[in-house]
Design an enzyme around this catalytic site. Sequence first.
Site, short mmCIF file in Angstrom:
data_model
loop_
_atom_site.label_atom_id
_atom_site.label_comp_id
_atom_site.label_asym_id
_atom_site.label_seq_id
_atom_site.Cartn_x
_atom_site.Cartn_y
_atom_site.Cartn_z
CD GLU A 98 71.33 4.90 44.55
OE1 GLU A 98 71.68 4.57 45.70
OE2 GLU A 98 71.29 6.09 44.17
CB SER A 358 27.69 48.16 60.06
OG SER A 358 27.98 49.38 60.70
#
Length: 704
Positions: A98, A358
């Site tokens: 980095e 039903s």
Amino acid sequence: MASEAPKRSRLKRTLITLFKVGLYGSILGLIALVVAVAVAMSQLPSYSELVRRDNLGQMIRVRAADGSTLVSLGPSFGRWLSSDQIPEIMKKAMVAVEDRRFYYHPGVDPVGIIRGIGVSFSRDDKVRGVSTISQQLARNIFLTSDRSYGRKVREGILALALERRFSKEQILELYLNRVYFGGGAYGIDAASRRFFGHSADSLTLSEAAIIAGLVKAPSNYSPTADAEAARGRAEVVIDLMRRNGDITSSEAFAAEPADVRIVPTPKQNSVRYFTDWVLPQLDTLIEESVEPIEVWTTLDPNMQKLADQVINSATPQGAQGALVALDRDGSVRAMVGGRDYVQSIYNRATQATRQPGSSFKLFVYLAALEFGYTPESAVEDKPITINGWSPRNSNRNFAGAVTLRQAFAQSINTVSAQLAQEVGFRTVADMAQRFGITSKVSTHPSIALGSSEVRLIDMTRAYASVAARGTAVVPYGIRRVTTAEGELLYQHDPGEARVLVAPHVAAQMTDLLQAAVMTGTGRAAQIGRPVAGKTGTTSSNKDGWFLGFSSGLTTGIWMGRDDNKAIPGLQGGRAPAQAFHDFMSRAVASRPIEQFQTQVAPPEWATEPDQEAWFDAPPNSAAQVDADGNPIGTPAEPGGASPPVEDLRPQPDESLEDLVERATNPDRQERVPTPRRSDERAIPPREPRSGADAVERRPVAPQP
């Protein structure tokens, strides 16, 4: 020649002027920079304040009923590791990939800035280039990720201020404990625990290289998303460390990122349907929105796994399936909202509204039983037309005289329509809403056959309330909520039991439901122990339902297509009933067998009414009464005297027959109910209705 001298003189003066302007401008710019850095330094939080990470969002860990972790949401934080606790190999790996000049620049790397500006002009208008660790820390803590020159300037000023305020070791410590590494993990300790299953204080070279390589693109290089990409990136980091002299060539050669074991991500497929349902409820249960919390739920991991398997194996090809299992107290033990959460997050168990067919007859028969019918009551299966609507039976035949039990078990449509008409369609709708149906319920006659759309979780709740002997069952998924330290924030309170129907009505309904499984349309749901339930199939086989209960567990299953197209062969008594069998037979295997209580005596008021129930109210409600409330006369006719009123109160030693004889005297104005025949069912006498929904209930008259 003379003219060339003045030209050189003017050029010289111009250059000197430009130099002076540049010098003065640089001095002013430097002063402005120093002032800006000084101001930024004065506004920086203290180091102890920067150590706090509660501004990164709330971490929520959802746990199952057995305490295992179902899913972790939001940011995940490990231990804060001080600089001397962080392995040197981790520091070297991060600096190498980095910011390799980290220990030498003042917070801003001029070489990196110039390279980034050059790339931005040559390619597009976005600022490019690698920021220093100090700049990244400044951006993560104080700024956004917006790519602009203004943000880049502010980022540089803050980085310079951080370098003036804190040491390099402090800055690196802050960075390694706060940077995001993907998978919800903030800081190297959280990342190490997330990906490798141990703390970051014991990282190997290969593990450190994998973590360091994640910062550039956490999503692309996440080990849980793409392990090979993460390992490939780690090879690049190790090579950079070798070239920077951080490790030797032999150490680089010995490192094997490919051999690093990545902890697998817990399967979060169907579980996410459940967590998506319960987590929004936290807004109404607790006020804590910052500190990490633990949500302890009711979900049984074994039942959930079984439910997922059953739905995926039993649901017809091209269709979706959903399942909800409720324990006797309403706790959700399993919830599946579809065949694959990754493909579709739509929860068909809690969000979808479909016609129940039903299975909705539950409410028709509950209303009939409460009205006075019993399972043995005789009804006639015959053609019926209601306001132009003529329901048909599935076999196109009529069975004639049948008992209520037979009609329910065989799911005879015409009988259901007759019952709904008799008790009132509004009464059926009210019964459905009483039992927890939250969607809109129509009062059209077709409601008797389940034309109103409902949610699976509501229907399951209704059946569970019948299993609970007529008391309300409210589904819930959160038992308690605590902080990460164990402080109790919420505890589920069942509250007082709410009675929906009388126990004898619930017992009779259970009788009918058991018959439907034993001898009727739900025979495929038998599991070798008492089971009660009901099938449901909509027109053209678009939906298939089965809902039932056994041994304290109630399960509802729905199957159908999201586009509501027909599915050949889909019936509630087939795939849904079979799925119910496959799930329940294993889900309740360890529970004791429980016999249903189908014989409950009705309350005394239903079998032994008082004598006042024999008679209607006096025809003139304006009758005068004495101090004890007894009638003493009626208002006079216009122009006449008040007629005498016979005292019909029972006299001492007067038999019931004598009282009836006096009451039926032709001179008496009041009407006396006609006694029932011995073969008539015990239902309350009814006034003629003015409409299909108008029902007036009266006391039950005793047989003379």
